[in-house]
Design an enzyme around this catalytic site. Sequence first.
Site, PDB file in Angstrom:
ATOM      1  CD  GLN A 137       9.161   2.676  -0.080  1.00  0.00           C
ATOM      2  OE1 GLN A 137       8.918   3.342  -1.089  1.00  0.00           O
ATOM      3  NE2 GLN A 137       9.298   3.223   1.100  1.00  0.00           N
ATOM      4  CB  SER A 140       1.835   2.872   0.617  1.00  0.00           C
ATOM      5  OG  SER A 140       2.823   3.843   0.803  1.00  0.00           O
ATOM      6  CD  GLU A 255      10.247   6.968  -0.122  1.00  0.00           C
ATOM      7  OE1 GLU A 255       9.964   6.747   1.065  1.00  0.00           O
ATOM      8  OE2 GLU A 255       9.507   6.693  -1.073  1.00  0.00           O
ATOM      9  CD  GLU A 385      -0.252  18.378   2.919  1.00  0.00           C
ATOM     10  OE1 GLU A 385       0.273  17.331   2.472  1.00  0.00           O
ATOM     11  OE2 GLU A 385      -0.794  19.223   2.183  1.00  0.00           O
TER      12      GLU A 385
HETATM   13  C1  LIG Z   1       3.490   8.247  -7.758  1.00  0.00           C
HETATM   14  C2  LIG Z   1       3.542   7.593  -6.406  1.00  0.00           C
HETATM   15  C3  LIG Z   1       4.451   6.577  -6.184  1.00  0.00           C
HETATM   16  C4  LIG Z   1       4.494   5.941  -4.938  1.00  0.00           C
HETATM   17  N1  LIG Z   1       5.370   4.888  -4.766  1.00  0.00           N
HETATM   18  C5  LIG Z   1       5.352   4.178  -3.616  1.00  0.00           C
HETATM   19  C6  LIG Z   1       6.155   3.003  -3.468  1.00  0.00           C
HETATM   20  O1  LIG Z   1       6.902   2.621  -4.361  1.00  0.00           O
HETATM   21  N2  LIG Z   1       6.049   2.296  -2.312  1.00  0.00           N
HETATM   22  C7  LIG Z   1       5.225   2.668  -1.283  1.00  0.00           C
HETATM   23  O2  LIG Z   1       5.209   1.999  -0.261  1.00  0.00           O
HETATM   24  N3  LIG Z   1       4.439   3.777  -1.393  1.00  0.00           N
HETATM   25  C8  LIG Z   1       4.477   4.539  -2.536  1.00  0.00           C
HETATM   26  N4  LIG Z   1       3.672   5.647  -2.674  1.00  0.00           N
HETATM   27  C9  LIG Z   1       2.726   5.966  -1.617  1.00  0.00           C
HETATM   28  C10 LIG Z   1       3.032   7.231  -0.852  1.00  0.00           C
HETATM   29  O3  LIG Z   1       4.093   7.033   0.028  1.00  0.00           O
HETATM   30  C11 LIG Z   1       1.736   7.650  -0.144  1.00  0.00           C
HETATM   31  O4  LIG Z   1       0.800   7.987  -1.147  1.00  0.00           O
HETATM   32  C12 LIG Z   1       1.945   8.822   0.787  1.00  0.00           C
HETATM   33  O5  LIG Z   1       2.738   8.460   1.881  1.00  0.00           O
HETATM   34  C13 LIG Z   1       0.593   9.382   1.301  1.00  0.00           C
HETATM   35  O6  LIG Z   1      -0.213   8.373   1.799  1.00  0.00           O
HETATM   36  P1  LIG Z   1      -1.732   8.229   1.333  1.00  0.00           P
HETATM   37  O7  LIG Z   1      -1.741   8.270  -0.166  1.00  0.00           O
HETATM   38  O8  LIG Z   1      -2.308   7.035   1.992  1.00  0.00           O
HETATM   39  O9  LIG Z   1      -2.434   9.555   1.838  1.00  0.00           O
HETATM   40  P2  LIG Z   1      -2.996   9.825   3.320  1.00  0.00           P
HETATM   41  O10 LIG Z   1      -1.968   9.412   4.317  1.00  0.00           O
HETATM   42  O11 LIG Z   1      -4.342   9.219   3.436  1.00  0.00           O
HETATM   43  O12 LIG Z   1      -3.085  11.405   3.326  1.00  0.00           O
HETATM   44  C14 LIG Z   1      -4.179  12.115   2.739  1.00  0.00           C
HETATM   45  C15 LIG Z   1      -3.962  13.606   2.992  1.00  0.00           C
HETATM   46  O13 LIG Z   1      -3.952  13.856   4.421  1.00  0.00           O
HETATM   47  C16 LIG Z   1      -2.756  14.523   4.793  1.00  0.00           C
HETATM   48  N5  LIG Z   1      -2.308  14.039   6.104  1.00  0.00           N
HETATM   49  C17 LIG Z   1      -2.250  12.747   6.532  1.00  0.00           C
HETATM   50  N6  LIG Z   1      -1.775  12.681   7.787  1.00  0.00           N
HETATM   51  C18 LIG Z   1      -1.519  13.959   8.177  1.00  0.00           C
HETATM   52  C19 LIG Z   1      -1.006  14.550   9.374  1.00  0.00           C
HETATM   53  N7  LIG Z   1      -0.660  13.792  10.405  1.00  0.00           N
HETATM   54  N8  LIG Z   1      -0.846  15.900   9.410  1.00  0.00           N
HETATM   55  C20 LIG Z   1      -1.206  16.673   8.338  1.00  0.00           C
HETATM   56  N9  LIG Z   1      -1.717  16.170   7.188  1.00  0.00           N
HETATM   57  C21 LIG Z   1      -1.854  14.836   7.104  1.00  0.00           C
HETATM   58  C22 LIG Z   1      -1.755  14.159   3.726  1.00  0.00           C
HETATM   59  O14 LIG Z   1      -0.712  15.128   3.637  1.00  0.00           O
HETATM   60  C23 LIG Z   1      -2.624  14.121   2.472  1.00  0.00           C
HETATM   61  O15 LIG Z   1      -2.782  15.424   1.969  1.00  0.00           O
HETATM   62  C24 LIG Z   1       3.628   6.338  -3.892  1.00  0.00           C
HETATM   63  C25 LIG Z   1       2.720   7.389  -4.117  1.00  0.00           C
HETATM   64  C26 LIG Z   1       2.669   8.008  -5.354  1.00  0.00           C
HETATM   65  C27 LIG Z   1       1.668   9.126  -5.567  1.00  0.00           C
END
Ligand SMILES: Cc1cc2nc3c(=O)[nH]c(=O)nc-3n(C[C@H](O)[C@H](O)[C@H](O)COP(=O)(O)OP(=O)(O)OC[C@H]3O[C@@H](n4cnc5c(N)ncnc54)[C@H](O)[C@@H]3O)c2cc1C
Length: 417
Positions: A137, A140, A255, A385
């Site tokens: 997928q 991100s 998902e 969150e």
């Molecule tokens: C092991 C693993 C596998 C993954 N696999 C995939 C994959 O196969 N394909 C893919 O596309 N993605 C994948 N992801 C990505 C995953 O979907 C993102 O890491 C996740 O959506 C969070 O995005 P970010 O890491 O950019 O954090 P951010 O969005 O930058 O968030 C940082 C912090 O801010 C908080 N936050 C952000 N916005 C808000 C809000 N509006 N209100 C309150 N709090 C908020 C979050 O909860 C978090 O604590 C994977 C992640 C992991 C850890």
Amino acid sequence: MVNYDYHMGESDLAELESKVTSWLEENLPSGWMQAIDKGDKAKLYELRLSQNYEEWCEKLGKAGWATPTWPVEYSGAGLDQIQAKRVGEVLSRYKVPRSFNIIGIGMAGPTILQWGSHELKARYLPPLAQHKEIWCQLFSEPGSGSDVASLSTSAVRDGDEWVVNGQKVWTTLAHISAFGLLLARTDPNLPKHAGLSYFIVDMNASGVLVRPLKQMTSDKIVNEVFFSEVRIADSHRLGDVGQGWQVATTTLMNERSALSGAGSESGANVGGGPYEAIIASARQNGAWDNSALRDRLMQALIDGRVIKMTNLRAAQNRKSGKPPGPEGSITKLFQAEYNQRLQSLAVDVMGMNASAWSEEDEPASATARGFLRSRANTIEGGTSEIMRNILGERVLGLPREPQVDKDLAWNQIRRSS
Ligand SMILES: Cc1cc2nc3c(=O)[nH]c(=O)nc-3n(C[C@H](O)[C@H](O)[C@H](O)COP(=O)(O)OP(=O)(O)OC[C@H]3O[C@@H](n4cnc5c(N)ncnc54)[C@H](O)[C@@H]3O)c2cc1C
């Protein structure tokens, strides 16, 4: 006791169960089911080693049991959610090996089924169900995770093709994937949700570069993926141009169900073994005498049952024809936090042995690994969150979070990258 099977008689379900059991008897290595019934772990281990995993997954897929709700013509069994749940229970009872292609089966399949042409379904679904092609997928990006609709990877039309440039991150299994689900920006002049389109991308196409990232468990399962002038045929677009967000919503809803283990015995496993294993371990090493630990074990048991009941309710909803809805966020949120509590509990029950262990101590190694891996549960598939925001807004009807950039053209929004 609530009867969740009121649409289908218990006798029909029992018939289905016996059909699956007979199929397993005929197809699993001889002695497998007897070993389970007798609790003969050594024999089961020996049979597992003798089994060819790829060949087995293909056989299971061809029979329709890997993807029971899919139509028969696409390697499914044409069952509804309740029937599929019963099939899943039989497969779990006999510890039947299943494809690790979770993103393919749990997310790509349902998305292609809902949005794909017959040609795409016929080409991609059977090999996916039969574990012949792994999927990933590609949503991100470094600057777009929770707010994935703000993503920057671009797809520009060139005749019958699209040319893709950009970077994705956290892409699980990209290093062994044949195909990916790609969300890309096709019109930067529109507001962020409106300017997206959705594609199936060949991960072996020219211009796709995959770089594995090492996790704290030492695994290299997630990756960075770079696209440089990658060409995708327009026939591989799912949904209309600009409809990418709606298609992505199908993937994301599925998902959450896939990650929450909806319809399964989720909550019963820890570190690869059953919940009972923690109890056995606590009894063996004396941790059971600690009343605070016993209290946590009892709470974990209750939580596990609550998840199971919530999953049953969600399965019942889907059976009545509703698409996976916000209830997927309930189980995703609860399952993720529950699993972290369970893994911490397993580590606490093991005491010092979970911090340092001898090489041959397989259970200790699995427990430590399970604990480390569980840290990602509240991030992957949407953070806790974000799940709470979704539940607050869409289930409880609380006021929506302010979104100042919602109606602005994407290329007018300030961002860090
Ligand atoms: C092991 C693993 C596998 C993954 N696999 C995939 C994959 O196969 N394909 C893919 O596309 N993605 C994948 N992801 C990505 C995953 O979907 C993102 O890491 C996740 O959506 C969070 O995005 P970010 O890491 O950019 O954090 P951010 O969005 O930058 O968030 C940082 C912090 O801010 C908080 N936050 C952000 N916005 C808000 C809000 N509006 N209100 C309150 N709090 C908020 C979050 O909860 C978090 O604590 C994977 C992640 C992991 C850890």
